[in-house]
Design a protein around this motif. Structure first.
Motif, mmCIF file in Angstrom:
data_model
loop_
_atom_site.group_PDB
_atom_site.id
_atom_site.type_symbol
_atom_site.label_atom_id
_atom_site.label_comp_id
_atom_site.label_asym_id
_atom_site.label_seq_id
_atom_site.Cartn_x
_atom_site.Cartn_y
_atom_site.Cartn_z
ATOM 1 N N GLU A 1 0.835 -1.202 0.000
ATOM 2 C CA GLU A 1 0.000 0.000 0.000
ATOM 3 C C GLU A 1 0.873 1.256 0.000
ATOM 4 N N LEU A 2 1.941 1.248 0.784
ATOM 5 C CA LEU A 2 2.853 2.392 0.788
ATOM 6 C C LEU A 2 3.502 2.579 -0.585
ATOM 7 N N ALA A 3 3.881 1.475 -1.216
ATOM 8 C CA ALA A 3 4.434 1.562 -2.568
ATOM 9 C C ALA A 3 3.416 2.139 -3.537
ATOM 10 N N ASN A 4 2.159 1.773 -3.358
ATOM 11 C CA ASN A 4 1.102 2.291 -4.228
ATOM 12 C C ASN A 4 0.859 3.781 -3.996
ATOM 13 N N VAL A 5 1.058 4.257 -2.773
ATOM 14 C CA VAL A 5 1.010 5.708 -2.531
ATOM 15 C C VAL A 5 2.130 6.379 -3.314
ATOM 16 N N ALA A 6 3.328 5.816 -3.235
ATOM 17 C CA ALA A 6 4.472 6.392 -3.942
ATOM 18 C C ALA A 6 4.232 6.461 -5.443
ATOM 19 N N ALA A 7 3.535 5.465 -5.980
ATOM 20 C CA ALA A 7 3.288 5.397 -7.417
ATOM 21 C C ALA A 7 2.050 6.172 -7.854
ATOM 22 N N GLY A 8 1.345 6.796 -6.908
ATOM 23 C CA GLY A 8 0.153 7.556 -7.250
ATOM 24 C C GLY A 8 -1.063 6.699 -7.561
ATOM 25 N N ARG A 9 -1.020 5.429 -7.193
ATOM 26 C CA ARG A 9 -2.164 4.550 -7.428
ATOM 27 C C ARG A 9 -3.261 4.781 -6.400
ATOM 28 N N ILE A 10 -2.859 5.106 -5.191
ATOM 29 C CA ILE A 10 -3.780 5.596 -4.168
ATOM 30 C C ILE A 10 -3.189 6.886 -3.618
ATOM 31 N N ASP A 11 -4.028 7.669 -2.957
ATOM 32 C CA ASP A 11 -3.616 9.021 -2.569
ATOM 33 C C ASP A 11 -3.081 9.118 -1.147
ATOM 34 N N GLY A 12 -3.358 8.106 -0.333
ATOM 35 C CA GLY A 12 -2.876 8.125 1.038
ATOM 36 C C GLY A 12 -3.073 6.766 1.675
ATOM 37 N N PHE A 13 -2.461 6.598 2.833
ATOM 38 C CA PHE A 13 -2.535 5.328 3.556
ATOM 39 C C PHE A 13 -2.465 5.625 5.045
ATOM 40 N N PHE A 14 -3.216 4.846 5.838
ATOM 41 C CA PHE A 14 -3.113 4.962 7.292
ATOM 42 C C PHE A 14 -3.321 3.594 7.926
ATOM 43 N N GLU A 15 -2.552 3.316 8.961
ATOM 44 C CA GLU A 15 -2.709 2.076 9.718
ATOM 45 C C GLU A 15 -1.989 2.197 11.048
ATOM 46 N N LYS A 16 -2.515 1.490 12.048
ATOM 47 C CA LYS A 16 -1.905 1.463 13.376
ATOM 48 C C LYS A 16 -1.301 0.089 13.651
ATOM 49 N N GLY A 17 -0.336 0.064 14.554
ATOM 50 C CA GLY A 17 0.202 -1.191 15.069
ATOM 51 C C GLY A 17 1.079 -1.966 14.119
ATOM 52 N N LEU A 18 1.740 -1.278 13.199
ATOM 53 C CA LEU A 18 2.623 -1.950 12.257
ATOM 54 C C LEU A 18 4.003 -2.200 12.873
ATOM 55 N N LYS A 19 4.742 -3.113 12.268
ATOM 56 C CA LYS A 19 6.127 -3.387 12.681
ATOM 57 C C LYS A 19 7.085 -2.664 11.743
ATOM 58 N N VAL A 20 8.320 -2.529 12.181
ATOM 59 C CA VAL A 20 9.297 -1.776 11.394
ATOM 60 C C VAL A 20 9.496 -2.392 10.016
ATOM 61 N N TRP A 21 9.425 -3.727 9.904
ATOM 62 C CA TRP A 21 9.617 -4.363 8.597
ATOM 63 C C TRP A 21 8.420 -4.165 7.667
ATOM 64 N N ASP A 22 7.264 -3.772 8.227
ATOM 65 C CA ASP A 22 6.120 -3.422 7.385
ATOM 66 C C ASP A 22 6.288 -2.044 6.754
ATOM 67 N N ILE A 23 7.043 -1.180 7.431
ATOM 68 C CA ILE A 23 7.049 0.252 7.122
ATOM 69 C C ILE A 23 8.309 0.714 6.401
ATOM 70 N N ALA A 24 9.471 0.173 6.792
ATOM 71 C CA ALA A 24 10.761 0.801 6.467
ATOM 72 C C ALA A 24 10.940 1.059 4.977
ATOM 73 N N ALA A 25 10.741 0.047 4.150
ATOM 74 C CA ALA A 25 10.969 0.223 2.710
ATOM 75 C C ALA A 25 9.918 1.134 2.093
ATOM 76 N N GLY A 26 8.651 0.882 2.410
ATOM 77 C CA GLY A 26 7.570 1.671 1.820
ATOM 78 C C GLY A 26 7.632 3.133 2.184
ATOM 79 N N ALA A 27 8.068 3.437 3.402
ATOM 80 C CA ALA A 27 8.148 4.834 3.833
ATOM 81 C C ALA A 27 9.170 5.602 3.016
ATOM 82 N N LEU A 28 10.324 4.986 2.727
ATOM 83 C CA LEU A 28 11.327 5.672 1.901
ATOM 84 C C LEU A 28 10.805 5.864 0.481
ATOM 85 N N LEU A 29 10.081 4.884 -0.040
ATOM 86 C CA LEU A 29 9.476 5.043 -1.363
ATOM 87 C C LEU A 29 8.594 6.282 -1.411
#
Length: 259
Positions: A189-217
């Motif tokens: 989902e974070l990658a899709n935000v980066a690509a403009g496929r969706i306009d935003g993303f929100f979620e609670k309780g994620l782990k660092v491995w869920d977030i780290a790569a997508g956030a930099l994208l």
């Protein structure tokens, strides 16, 4: 280093794609309620780790299934953060929405990122300061001038309490945008935000491995990533909003009550 991560991801994808032809033979364990791990997660992760450490034997590892390597500590300069299958539940059901996520953290900063969708053969990559790419083509977030035009992604953890809170957040957000979609893979989902496929993303309780790569994208694609209160400790706290600047600015006051 990014090229090595790509090689590692493609090795893992071979393991995953081979297994997808006969899902009934996969060995499944339940870590927590509705939180699964399979022998394919473990085999894919082993392929990634082996590839990375063959090239960089002194680097540390933080992976979803095997945890932290023995040399991981506060002084570790190079740490690979790995999720071999983000969206395991989707994978188990043959639902084609999951990915491999690999990030490199250097001296506490995420500098390289990869999210690979083996179903669509979509390779998202980013290097800090050098932009974000999908299959070698530069990508940018979409930046609508108001949230009413936005399509958002979201999700929730397996804990029943997380579901109850998510439903309250969903009501707040869905009534103010074009729609909210729950794809079952935060990294994708974070990658899709980066690509403009969706306009935003929100979620609670994620782990660092869920977030780290997508956030930099997202940030390399011109977006903003933050906590529900807009602060920047999302990697450690696990509560994430990601969007283009204007939509991000509209999402924070709506979600800050859930911080």
């Amino acid at each position: 280093m990014l090229n090595t991560a790509i090689k590692a991801a493609r090795r893992a994808a071979t393991v995953i794609n081979r297994a997808s032809f006969d899902l009934d033979r996969i060995t499944i364990s339940e870590k927590n309620h509705n939180d699964f791990v399979t022998d394919i997660d473990q085999a894919a992760e082993a392929a990634i780790v082996e590839t990375l450490l063959k090239a960089y034997p002194d680097h540390a590892i933080l992976a979803e299934e095997s945890g932290a390597s023995k040399n991981l500590n506060d002084e570790s300069e190079n740490v690979w953060i790995i999720d071999p299958i983000d969206g395991t539940t989707n994978f188990l059901h043959g639902y084609p929405n999951f990915c491999i996520s690999i990030a490199l953290q250097q001296k506490g900063v995420i500098t390289n990122a990869l999210v690979y969708d083996p179903v669509r053969n979509d390779l998202f990559t980013a290097t800090k300061g050098a932009g974000a790419y999908l299959n070698d083509k530069r990508i940018r977030v979409r930046n609508h001038d108001r949230i009413g035009k936005a399509l958002l992604g979201s999700g929730h953890g397996p804990d029943p309490r997380a579901l109850a809170e998510y439903l309250r957040m969903y009501e707040v957000m869905a009534s103010r945008c074009h729609g909210v979609r729950s794809g079952g893979s935060a990294a994708l989902e974070l990658a899709n935000v980066a690509a403009g496929r969706i306009d935003g993303f929100f979620e609670k309780g994620l782990k660092v491995w869920d977030i780290a790569a997508g956030a930099l994208l997202v940030t390399e694609a011109g977006g903003i990533v933050g906590e529900f209160n807009g602060e920047s400790e999302y990697l450690h706290k696990g509560d994430v909003i990601a969007a283009g600047p204007k939509v991000f600015g509209a999402m924070v006051p709506l979600l800050s009550a859930f911080a």
